[in-house]
Every structure is written in structure tokens, then in C-alpha cells.
Design a protein around this motif. Sequence first.
Motif, PDB file in Angstrom:
ATOM      1  N   ASP A 407       0.897  -1.566   0.341  1.00 47.71           N
ATOM      2  CA  ASP A 407       0.182  -0.083  -0.097  1.00 47.71           C
ATOM      3  C   ASP A 407       1.017   1.272   0.005  1.00 47.71           C
ATOM      4  OD1 ASP A 407       1.046  -0.536   2.659  1.00 47.71           O
ATOM      5  OD2 ASP A 407      -1.467  -0.215   3.926  1.00 47.71           O
ATOM      6  N   ASN A 408       2.095   1.615  -0.360  1.00 50.61           N
ATOM      7  CA  ASN A 408       3.052   2.169  -0.552  1.00 50.61           C
ATOM      8  C   ASN A 408       3.746   2.264  -1.811  1.00 50.61           C
ATOM      9  OD1 ASN A 408       4.291   4.724   0.742  1.00 50.61           O
ATOM     10  ND2 ASN A 408       6.028   3.533   0.581  1.00 50.61           N
ATOM     11  N   LEU A 409       3.062   1.333  -2.909  1.00 47.97           N
ATOM     12  CA  LEU A 409       4.168   0.818  -3.623  1.00 47.97           C
ATOM     13  C   LEU A 409       3.404   0.890  -4.959  1.00 47.97           C
ATOM     14  CD1 LEU A 409       5.756  -2.755  -2.727  1.00 47.97           C
ATOM     15  CD2 LEU A 409       7.241   0.019  -2.874  1.00 47.97           C
ATOM     16  N   GLY A 410       3.771   2.028  -5.879  1.00 51.85           N
ATOM     17  CA  GLY A 410       2.805   2.002  -6.880  1.00 51.85           C
ATOM     18  C   GLY A 410       4.180   1.452  -8.236  1.00 51.85           C
ATOM     19  N   ALA A 411       3.622   1.161  -9.788  1.00 47.22           N
ATOM     20  CA  ALA A 411       3.757   1.043 -10.253  1.00 47.22           C
ATOM     21  C   ALA A 411       4.609   2.188 -11.119  1.00 47.22           C
ATOM     22  CB  ALA A 411       3.386   0.002 -11.333  1.00 47.22           C
ATOM     23  N   ALA A 430       1.071   9.596  -4.101  1.00 47.51           N
ATOM     24  CA  ALA A 430       0.326   8.840  -3.270  1.00 47.51           C
ATOM     25  C   ALA A 430      -0.853   7.726  -3.334  1.00 47.51           C
ATOM     26  CB  ALA A 430      -0.263   9.692  -1.899  1.00 47.51           C
ATOM     27  N   VAL A 431      -0.716   6.878  -2.355  1.00 50.06           N
ATOM     28  CA  VAL A 431      -1.937   5.922  -2.794  1.00 50.06           C
ATOM     29  C   VAL A 431      -3.517   6.330  -2.422  1.00 50.06           C
ATOM     30  CG1 VAL A 431      -2.752   3.756  -2.384  1.00 50.06           C
ATOM     31  CG2 VAL A 431      -0.246   3.649  -2.699  1.00 50.06           C
ATOM     32  N   LEU A 432      -3.923   6.978  -2.752  1.00 53.48           N
ATOM     33  CA  LEU A 432      -4.763   7.340  -2.901  1.00 53.48           C
ATOM     34  C   LEU A 432      -6.256   6.864  -1.466  1.00 53.48           C
ATOM     35  CD1 LEU A 432      -6.392   9.284  -5.975  1.00 53.48           C
ATOM     36  CD2 LEU A 432      -4.619  10.231  -3.846  1.00 53.48           C
ATOM     37  N   GLY A 433      -6.719   7.477  -0.115  1.00 53.33           N
ATOM     38  CA  GLY A 433      -7.525   6.763   0.650  1.00 53.33           C
ATOM     39  C   GLY A 433      -9.439   7.063   0.866  1.00 53.33           C
ATOM     40  N   SER A 434      -9.277   7.875  -0.557  1.00 55.78           N
ATOM     41  CA  SER A 434     -10.667   7.678  -0.140  1.00 55.78           C
ATOM     42  C   SER A 434     -11.181   8.306  -1.551  1.00 55.78           C
ATOM     43  CB  SER A 434     -11.157   9.488   0.654  1.00 55.78           C
ATOM     44  OG  SER A 434     -10.777  10.152   0.201  1.00 55.78           O
ATOM     45  N   ALA A 436     -13.417   7.511  -5.303  1.00 57.99           N
ATOM     46  CA  ALA A 436     -13.559   6.748  -6.759  1.00 57.99           C
ATOM     47  C   ALA A 436     -12.159   5.688  -6.723  1.00 57.99           C
ATOM     48  CB  ALA A 436     -14.617   8.111  -7.472  1.00 57.99           C
ATOM     49  N   ASP A 437     -11.028   6.799  -6.469  1.00 56.48           N
ATOM     50  CA  ASP A 437     -10.238   6.188  -7.178  1.00 56.48           C
ATOM     51  C   ASP A 437      -9.315   5.486  -5.384  1.00 56.48           C
ATOM     52  OD1 ASP A 437     -10.314   6.968  -9.593  1.00 56.48           O
ATOM     53  OD2 ASP A 437     -10.125   8.805  -9.877  1.00 56.48           O
ATOM     54  N   THR A 438     -10.479   5.652  -4.783  1.00 59.84           N
ATOM     55  CA  THR A 438      -9.078   4.814  -3.674  1.00 59.84           C
ATOM     56  C   THR A 438      -8.223   3.577  -4.090  1.00 59.84           C
ATOM     57  OG1 THR A 438     -10.896   5.474  -2.098  1.00 59.84           O
ATOM     58  CG2 THR A 438      -9.325   3.803  -1.024  1.00 59.84           C
ATOM     59  N   GLY A 439      -7.209   3.958  -2.833  1.00 62.09           N
ATOM     60  CA  GLY A 439      -6.872   2.561  -3.213  1.00 62.09           C
ATOM     61  C   GLY A 439      -5.202   2.696  -4.766  1.00 62.09           C
ATOM     62  N   ARG A 440      -5.638   3.588  -5.546  1.00 60.21           N
ATOM     63  CA  ARG A 440      -4.883   3.946  -7.150  1.00 60.21           C
ATOM     64  C   ARG A 440      -4.159   5.244  -6.978  1.00 60.21           C
ATOM     65  NH1 ARG A 440      -8.213   3.530 -11.756  1.00 60.21           N
ATOM     66  NH2 ARG A 440      -6.865   4.479 -12.647  1.00 60.21           N
ATOM     67  N   VAL A 441      -2.839   4.690  -7.550  1.00 61.58           N
ATOM     68  CA  VAL A 441      -1.400   5.594  -7.091  1.00 61.58           C
ATOM     69  C   VAL A 441      -1.768   7.395  -8.171  1.00 61.58           C
ATOM     70  CG1 VAL A 441       0.253   6.212  -7.775  1.00 61.58           C
ATOM     71  CG2 VAL A 441      -0.215   3.646  -7.446  1.00 61.58           C
ATOM     72  N   GLY A 442      -2.024   8.060  -6.836  1.00 63.98           N
ATOM     73  CA  GLY A 442      -2.417   9.791  -7.503  1.00 63.98           C
ATOM     74  C   GLY A 442      -0.725  10.732  -8.015  1.00 63.98           C
ATOM     75  N   TRP A 443      -1.026  10.841  -8.769  1.00 61.78           N
ATOM     76  CA  TRP A 443       0.466  11.777  -9.171  1.00 61.78           C
ATOM     77  C   TRP A 443      -0.211  13.516  -8.822  1.00 61.78           C
ATOM     78  CZ3 TRP A 443       4.865  10.390 -11.061  1.00 61.78           C
ATOM     79  CH2 TRP A 443       4.935   9.047 -10.823  1.00 61.78           C
ATOM     80  N   ARG A 444       0.595  14.231  -8.713  1.00 63.99           N
ATOM     81  CA  ARG A 444       0.092  15.878  -8.585  1.00 63.99           C
ATOM     82  C   ARG A 444       1.647  16.561  -8.490  1.00 63.99           C
ATOM     83  NH1 ARG A 444      -2.843  17.388  -3.110  1.00 63.99           N
ATOM     84  NH2 ARG A 444      -1.302  17.547  -2.142  1.00 63.99           N
ATOM     85  N   PRO A 445       2.283  17.972  -9.744  1.00 67.03           N
ATOM     86  CA  PRO A 445       2.911  18.403  -9.618  1.00 67.03           C
ATOM     87  C   PRO A 445       3.445  18.962  -7.911  1.00 67.03           C
ATOM     88  CG  PRO A 445       1.774  19.439 -11.166  1.00 67.03           C
ATOM     89  CD  PRO A 445       0.598  18.377 -10.637  1.00 67.03           C
TER      90      PRO A 445
END
Length: 490
Positions: A407-411, A430-434, A436-445
Motif C-alpha cells: 500500500d506504499n508501492l506503485g508501478a 500517494a496511494v489515495l485513501g478516499s 472513487a479512486d481509492t487504492g490507486r496511485v495519484g500524481w500531482r506537481p
Amino acid sequence: MPVGEVLPESPAALFALADAVAAKLAEVSFSSLSSEELLVAAETNEQTRSRNEAATTSLIIALSDRFAFQAKGYQTVQKYLCNGLRLGVRETAVRTKLMFATGEFRSIVGDLLPPRNPAAAQALREGAITRGHVAEIDAVMDKIPARVDAETVAEAEGQLTEIARTLSPEGVRTAGARLLGHLDPDGELTDDADRRRTRGFTVAPQDARLMSKLQGSITPALRAKLDVILGAWAAPGMNNPEDPDSPHGAIDQEGLDAAVLDAARERDTRTTAQRNHDALAAMADFVLGHSGLGRPTRLPAELVVTVTDQELAAEAGVALTATGARIPVAELVELAAHATAHLAVFKNHTSEVLHLGRGKRFASKAQRLAMFARDRGCTGPGCDVPFARTEAHHTTRWENGGRTDVDNLGAACGKHNRAEGAGPGKWETAVLGSGADTGRVGWRPSGSADRWQVNPIHHVGQSPGLLPHGPPRGAGSAIEAMLSRLLDAV
């Protein structure tokens, strides 16, 4: 513009003016123009488009030299064009090739270098030729043997450019073939270095039928080897997937029953192209079945497939491999039945350890499998790199105390993995915790408060509404049968 008015010197002001002109042209009607005026307008329009291509090339080079794209979170100018400006892979490739063919780059010490094709670059700036002409000129120039002297090469490029001023790109291609024949009529100037420089083999993306085209240019040595292999593996009667009694392997293998082969030949109705295809598939089976990829300590050395319950239930879904290939479910089950690959069936949980904490920095194979089931490819925004070419990325960095837990890893592909960090052109993850995309890896600048971005490319079609068919009757028993066959093949 009114007569006597001077155009601004600022490129930004010129682009704004050009945009205003284009917007106005999109609103006006051409019905008031005479036929002669329409023809002049058409010629002027094409001249303007070509001149704009030259200006676009200079703009891209400036973006690259100044690393301006990093402000938008991109590591290369190509990624910015493809995803930031939403041009896509094909258009980005076309503009990049045009840039290298006609652009003026600076040397390490800052000196301005002449374009690779100076005559074509000048003609493009004049609006006399199109980027299609430039592409054909550049392709011909790339085929000129390295042993031809520089003066002759420059003269050839000039001649092709003059031809391009009066002919279509197809005409330039024809003229270029004749020019190459004139420069090296007997092929004596072409050497091994030229052949190695122009070698290549490409597998095109899958089409709507999930078929892939091959294209390339192979060296004489590879051609000789391929002729021998296909002669043995693509012989009539051999490796025929439509014939269960067809012999497998090479025709000259020990112990092959001549009577069985003769009978298989009589039943073989395949074309030469189909036999070549089946031989390639049989050789792939042989390599995978004989540890031809080495010890499979990482997923790229194995054929790993994931498929969702929805797709199995519909009996019409498409499974995804770690390399990004798509396989119809029916063929996936057939693949498993023949045990030609290592298949992974992902359930709701696994008995293998997925949380390593601070004990190990690198992800285990079990964690990689779990990441594949979740991410299916690079999680970077807009990135289409398949899972087999990704790395295990710590969303909270290892050096900052991040744990090697699933839960701290992403491809993340190599470029996106290196793009995470602090500063201009960097991203935070970050791995999103809430939501519609809970559990997915999120990216932002990095350092911004922008909305987290997730990559939808590898998950298109997973929604129940996007499946081609609803669950048929008896779907439950069909799923059980499929899972049993898949598990038996693992």
C-alpha cells in the motif's frame, strides 16, 4: 493587416495575432470569393501551414533548450507534447522527426548548428514544401551510404528539395529511389555499418481485432538464420495449431515419424505466411518452455496474465499481460491448457507476504504480482508503458522513511520513477485513501495543491457497462470451469 502596419517582433504577440486571424477565418464564409480567388486562398493557406510548421519546430527547440516543460511536471519535451498538449504519440513523433530534420540546434559551447537538411529547412520556412516533403527527403538522405562524400550528399539534398517544390511527397519518394540508384548503382558503397544503422524490427500496436502487424529491415546475417529456422519450423505439416496430430518442433528433429508427417502434410491447407506465423508461435513456446528467458526472478521474464471477474463472467472479455498485450479470454484458457506460460490468477487475497516494512527496500515478486493486478501498467499520468517495463515506486520515498509495503508501492516506468521528488518539473505521489479512486496511485506537481491525477489508460474497458456482452446463462459454472483450467495450468 492595414498597409504600412508593421508586425510585432515578439513571438508571443505574433502567435496571438495568428490565433486571432485563424479564429476569424473559421467564422467567415468563402462564398464571396471568385474561383480564381479561391485558388489563391488555397495556395496561400498551404504556404502558411508550412511556414507555421517551421515556426513550430523552432518553438519546440526553445521549449527543450529552456526545459520549460518541467514547470508542467514533464521530464522531456516529447512527453509534454504527447500528454501536456494532448498531441498523442503519432503526431508527437511526426513533429519530433521534423524538428531533427530541419531544426537548428546549439552545440555544447552554444554555437548555432546548421540543420541536418538545410535546403529542405529553408524551403519549409518559405512555405514552398510541406512536412510530408521533408519526411521523404530525410528518409532518402538516411539511405545514402556513409562512404558517399559530404559534397555529393549536400548536392543530393538540394536536388531533392528542388524537386519537392514542384512534386508531391510521393513524387519525391520516386525521385529519391532513382537518386539512390544513381549514387550506388551496384550497391558497392553500402557496407556493414550502413546495414547495421538501418536495421530494425517493430511490432505495431494491436488493432481492433487484437492483431499486430510486423515491420522492419533485417540484416543479411539475420535473414540467413531466419531462412534456416523457418525451413525447419514452418515446413508443411509442422506446428499446425488447427491439426491436433501435427508434429511440433523442427522437421529434422530425432524420432519424428515420417508417416505422421506425411499425413499432416496432406491435411495442411495453410499459406506460407500462415505457416511462418505458426512457426514463430511454436518457437516462442519452445523458448518459454525451456527457460530461454533465464531464471524468472522478475515479471518481465515470465508471461503473466490478469483478467477480471467481470470479463470472465461475460465470456467476452480481454485479459491483459504484463507486457501490455491483450488476449481474448478464450485464447487465454487455451494458452493455459497447453501450459505454455506461467499464469497468475488473482483472488481477493494472497497468502504471500505483501508487507516488508523497512526490512527490504526492493519489492518482492509477490508484491510485483499484486501491483500488476492493481495498476496494470505505469501509474504516471497519461503513460502507456506496460507493467513489465515498470519499477516498484515508493509513494513515500524510502529515504524519507517509506515502507516497502504494497500500500506504499506503485508501478512507475523509469522516467516517472525519476520524476518524483521536490522542485520544478517534479511530481509527488500517494496511494489515495478516499474517493472513487481509492487504492490507486495519484500524481500531482510537487508542492502544489492540484487535484490528484490517476492514470486511466490501463483500466479502460473494466467498467461493467463497457463489456461487449452481459453475463450469459450458466455464467457461474463457466467461470468455475475457466478458473479450474487456469489453476491447473499454473
